[in-house]
Each structure stands twice: as C-alpha cells, then as structure tokens.
Design an enzyme around this catalytic site. Structure first.
Site, short mmCIF file in Angstrom:
data_model
loop_
_atom_site.label_atom_id
_atom_site.label_comp_id
_atom_site.label_asym_id
_atom_site.label_seq_id
_atom_site.Cartn_x
_atom_site.Cartn_y
_atom_site.Cartn_z
N LYS A 22 -6.42 -44.42 25.16
CA LYS A 22 -5.35 -45.33 25.58
C LYS A 22 -5.11 -45.24 27.08
O LYS A 22 -5.06 -46.27 27.77
CB LYS A 22 -4.05 -44.98 24.83
N ASN A 23 -4.98 -44.04 27.60
CA ASN A 23 -4.60 -43.91 29.01
C ASN A 23 -5.72 -44.31 29.97
O ASN A 23 -5.45 -44.71 31.10
CB ASN A 23 -4.08 -42.50 29.31
N CYS A 120 7.80 -43.53 27.60
CA CYS A 120 8.55 -42.53 26.85
C CYS A 120 9.56 -41.82 27.75
O CYS A 120 9.28 -41.53 28.91
CB CYS A 120 7.59 -41.50 26.27
N ARG A 125 10.26 -38.99 35.71
CA ARG A 125 9.07 -39.80 35.97
C ARG A 125 9.20 -40.71 37.20
O ARG A 125 9.10 -41.93 37.11
CB ARG A 125 8.71 -40.63 34.72
N ASP A 128 7.24 -41.83 43.36
CA ASP A 128 7.17 -41.64 44.81
C ASP A 128 5.75 -41.36 45.31
O ASP A 128 5.39 -41.73 46.43
CB ASP A 128 8.11 -40.49 45.24
N ASP A 309 0.59 -33.80 26.71
CA ASP A 309 0.61 -34.75 25.59
C ASP A 309 0.24 -34.11 24.25
O ASP A 309 0.31 -34.77 23.21
CB ASP A 309 -0.34 -35.93 25.88
N ARG A 401 2.64 -47.27 19.69
CA ARG A 401 2.24 -47.54 21.07
C ARG A 401 0.91 -46.89 21.40
O ARG A 401 0.18 -47.37 22.26
CB ARG A 401 3.29 -46.98 22.05
#
Ligand code: UD1
Length: 436
Positions: A22-23, A120, A125, A128, A309, A401
């Site tokens: 997914k990522n 999530c 998160r 910057d 994760d 998701r």
C-alpha cells in the site's frame, strides 16, 4: 456500518497470498502524474487508500483506468491547466498519502494546492520536513483557507537537503519534487524503507536518475522529462507481517506467499526469538507456532529496524506470551490506543509514555471491540482470532484502508470471521449457527 464478527480459538492453517505494498503504491500512483505518457502499474492493492488517491488523480483530469483489479493505467497527459489545480475532493483529507500529490504536482507544474493530509490518528504527524525539502528546491508554501497547503515555484533547482528526522513521506515527496528539477539534489538522512526503493525504481523506469535509494543518502540528477512505463509494485511488508503474527498468536502454521523475505527480517527475527518458527523461501515464508511463546523487548525504529506499523500486532502476540515484554514506540507518540480494548479481553498491559509493559496471560476472552486505527484494528482482529469465544470489531473502515479482502484471506486460513452490517442481527445469528 460494517463490522467483523469473529469466533476465536482456531489455529490458522494454510496459505495466504500478500497484495502489493500500500505505502509503495501511494507514492507510485502519485509519481505517475509526473509524465504525460501512460503508466501501467501492476500489483496495486485494491484497498480504500489507493482507490481514494486514484479518484483524486482522476478528479484533476488524468485518465485513470483499472485494466484489472490490480492493474491500473494512469495518463496525466489529459490534465489541463496544471498551474491552477486544486486537490480537495472530500475523501483525500481522510488519507495520509494525499500529500504525495504535493511533490508530484510541484515537480511537474511548479504548483500544488492540496487539502492537508489526514490518515490514522497515531500522533502529531507534522509535515515540516516535506516543506523544508520543497523550500530547499526553491519553492514557497503557505497554508490557505479551507485547510489546504499551496506550494509554488518559478523554477525548481536541485539542492542539498538534510532531513532532521527520518521520514518516509518527506523522503518520497522530495524525490517526487526533485526528479524534474534542474541540477543535482542530495537527500541526507533519508528513510530507507523498501517502499522508498520501490518509488525510486518506478521513477527510474520513467527515465529519472535516482541513485542510493535504500541508503541514508539519495542522489537525484534532474532530467528534462519522464516517459511511459510498466511497473509492478513490491509485496506489502506489513500485510505479510500481520499474517505472520496471526499465525504465531493462534498457534498456527501458515505459508505466506508473494513476499520478499529480506523485507521481513526484523519481524522474522523477533518471532524466532519468542519461540515461533519462521522458515524463509525465495518468495514466501512459513510461520509455525505451537502457541507456547515467550517474552521479548522491542523498540520500533525506521527500516531496517522493527516497523512501527507492526507494533500493535506484535503487542497482541506478546500479551499471550510467557513473561514480561517491553515495547518502546519511538516513531509515533499515540500508538497504544488499542491497549484499553485489549484489556477488556484480559490482556495485562500498562503504558507509561512511549513504553508498554506487557505481562503475558494464558489467553484472551472474546469482547466487543472498536478499531482505533488501521494497524491497531488489524491487531484487534488477531486478538479476537486467538481469543476464547465471540468478538466483534467495529470501525473497520480503518482496516479496509490498508488490507485487501482481510476477512476473505483469514477465512481461507480457517479463521471464523464474517463481515456483517452493524445492526444485522440475522447475519450475526447465522454466523453463530455456522461456527457453533
Ligand atoms: C509512513 C507510512 C506509515 C508508517 C510511517 C513510519 C505511508 C502513507 N505511511 O507515514 O504507515 O507508520 O511511514 O514507517 O507511507 N515527522 C516530522 N516531520 C515531518 C514528517 C515526519 O516530524 O515532516 C515525524 C513523524 O511525526 C513521525 C516520524 O517523523 O514521528 C516518522 O514519520 P514518517 O516516516 O514521515 O511517517 P509517514 O510518512 O507519515
């Protein structure tokens, strides 16, 4: 609303095939916008996050077509007026990776206007490091009304970018913005996750010149244009790890297919350490467990360290292991929200700051649970599969998701799970009758 109902206590056995990462997919789908030519991308996981990102890419004018369930064609040549695009279709705010369109649209059109990312709720998160990277390449940015960020530049020039924090998202975003910039960009203290390498390989297959992905230093020489490509996404390390943990926690024996065992080393090492048995093959791993596991200590770290994760899934497994385990979460500060849910199943976990102290128990008892986020949701499903009796897991929108056909794959391993409508008592009764 949908929920999973689960009857625990069965050892999971059999084979499961892992979907594309997914990522990696999220970075790659956004990267496809960098060329006007057609990109054909295979092994795209059919999950909510990729569907939302593809819809956003289509909404800005690209031609997006599913060739089959896992193969997508994207042609950004149909995008008009790239300097005035706005990415804000309601859904994009719900996912984290909408921010990859900042990098790719900035790289291509020198202008990006994107709704600020959601995803999530596992910590602050900030972005910057992304904006710092864009600035280094000559862009300006501002937050504008409606919770959007606008990044623009007259020209982009390669530069030296030192990242203060190892960030997956910022590393990918800076690569996306830099591949068409003039001159050389060097990203120092870059993230090294397998999906960074996959996005870089995809960009190189489009004609980009990126070297060093997978190490701390990524060097990018800007090219004038990118071209069409066909590319297949790597397997999902975290989906694989989730099924590995499921096998261990249920005392099962599962062959997990379509994986790159090297990407799973941190997870395999910990499973072997606690007494499960992991056998690696070329593109699969087998996890066997007799259910008698022992404690360990874990600290989440950027790749090749133990992935954040996988932290909740590991905790669920350790809470069933003999002795006291300690987990230190060093990436996201709000990643223990599943602990109160697990406590209702009989787990003994206390959290102090970014540390969870886990005292193993003999077993869990079924309970009605609510998924707090994507990976914690998957972890609660593992707990329910290992528990005695019936459980339900609500708010599975988070799980959907990131996991394709999660319940189908678990059923394929003999797990008693059903996806039902929240208030559908008949389906619940049918499930109870079926599984006894
Ligand atoms: C990505 C993954 C997510 C995974 C995480 C870490 C996607 C869509 N999501 O998230 O599943 O858990 O990597 O492997 O790929 N940080 C800053 N400033 C920034 C960026 C990050 O301070 O500009 C901090 C974060 O708050 C966090 C740490 O850096 O503490 C790592 O975050 P990052 O690697 O960027 O995570 P994401 O890319 O958001």
């Amino acid at each position: 609303m949908e929920k999973y109902v689960i009857k625990g206590g069965r050892r999971l056995e059999g084979e499961v095939t892992i979907a594309g990462a997914k990522n990696a997919a999220l970075g790659i789908l956004a990267a496809a916008v960098l060329t006007d030519e057609e990109c054909i991308i295979e092994n795209v996981p059919y999950v909510q996050d990729t569907k939302v990102l593809l819809a956003a890419i289509e909404n800005i004018g690209a031609r997006v077509k599913y060739i089959d369930k896992h193969t997508v064609s994207i042609c950004a040549g149909t995008i008009r007026d790239g300097k005035h695009l706005e990415v804000d279709d309601g859904n994009i705010r719900k996912i984290r990776a909408g921010y990859y369109l900042l990098g790719s649209l900035l790289g291509k059109y020198h202008y990006a206007n994107v709704a600020l990312p959601g995803g999530c709720d596992i910590g602050a998160r900030p972005i910057d490091q992304h904006t710092k990277g864009f600035e280094s390449l000559g862009a300006n940015w501002e937050i504008v009304k409606g919770g959007k960020i606008v990044v623009r530049a007259d020209e982009l020039f390669g530069n030296h970018v030192y990242m203060d924090i190892v960030s997956v998202g910022a590393t990918i975003n800076i690569m996306l913005a830099a591949v068409l910039a003039q001159g050389k960009t060097t990203i120092e203290n870059a993230a090294k996750e397998p999906h960074i390498v996959d996005v870089a390989n995809f960009l190189n297959s489009m004609g980009a010149n990126i070297k060093g992905a997978g190490t701390d230093v990524i060097r990018i020489r800007g090219v004038e244009r990118l071209h069409k490509t066909e590319y297949s996404i790597i397997p999902d390390q975290i989906e694989a790890g989730t099924f590995m943990m499921m096998a261990a926690a249920t005392g099962g024996n599962v062959l997990i297919k379509n994986v790159i065992p090297k990407h799973l080393e941190a997870i395999s090492a910990k499973l072997n350490e606690i007494g499960a048995h992991v056998i690696e093959y070329d593109d699969s791993v087998r996890v066997m467990s007799d259910g008698r596991l022992k404690s360990t200590h874990i600290k989440t770290l950027p790749y090749p360290g133990f992935p954040t994760d996988m932290q909740p899934q590991m905790a669920v497994t350790l809470a069933l292991s003999r002795g006291t385990s300690i987990i230190t979460e060093s990436i996201f500060e709000n990643r223990f929200k599943y602990v109160s849910e697990l406590a209702r199943m009989g787990a003994r976990i206390s959290v102090e700051g970014n540390t969870a102290i886990i005292t193993g128990v003999e077993g869990y008892t079924g309970a009605n649970l609510v998924a707090p986020d994507l990976r914690a949701g998957a972890a609660l499903v593992i707990a329910a599969l290992a528990a005695d009796g019936f459980s339900s897991v609500e708010d599975i929108k988070y799980i959907l998701r990131g996991y394709e056909d999660f319940d189908g794959k678990i059923k394929g391993l003999g797990g008693a799970i059903e996806l039902i409508d929240d208030d559908d008592d008949r389906s619940m009764q049918k499930f109870r009758l079926k599984v006894g």
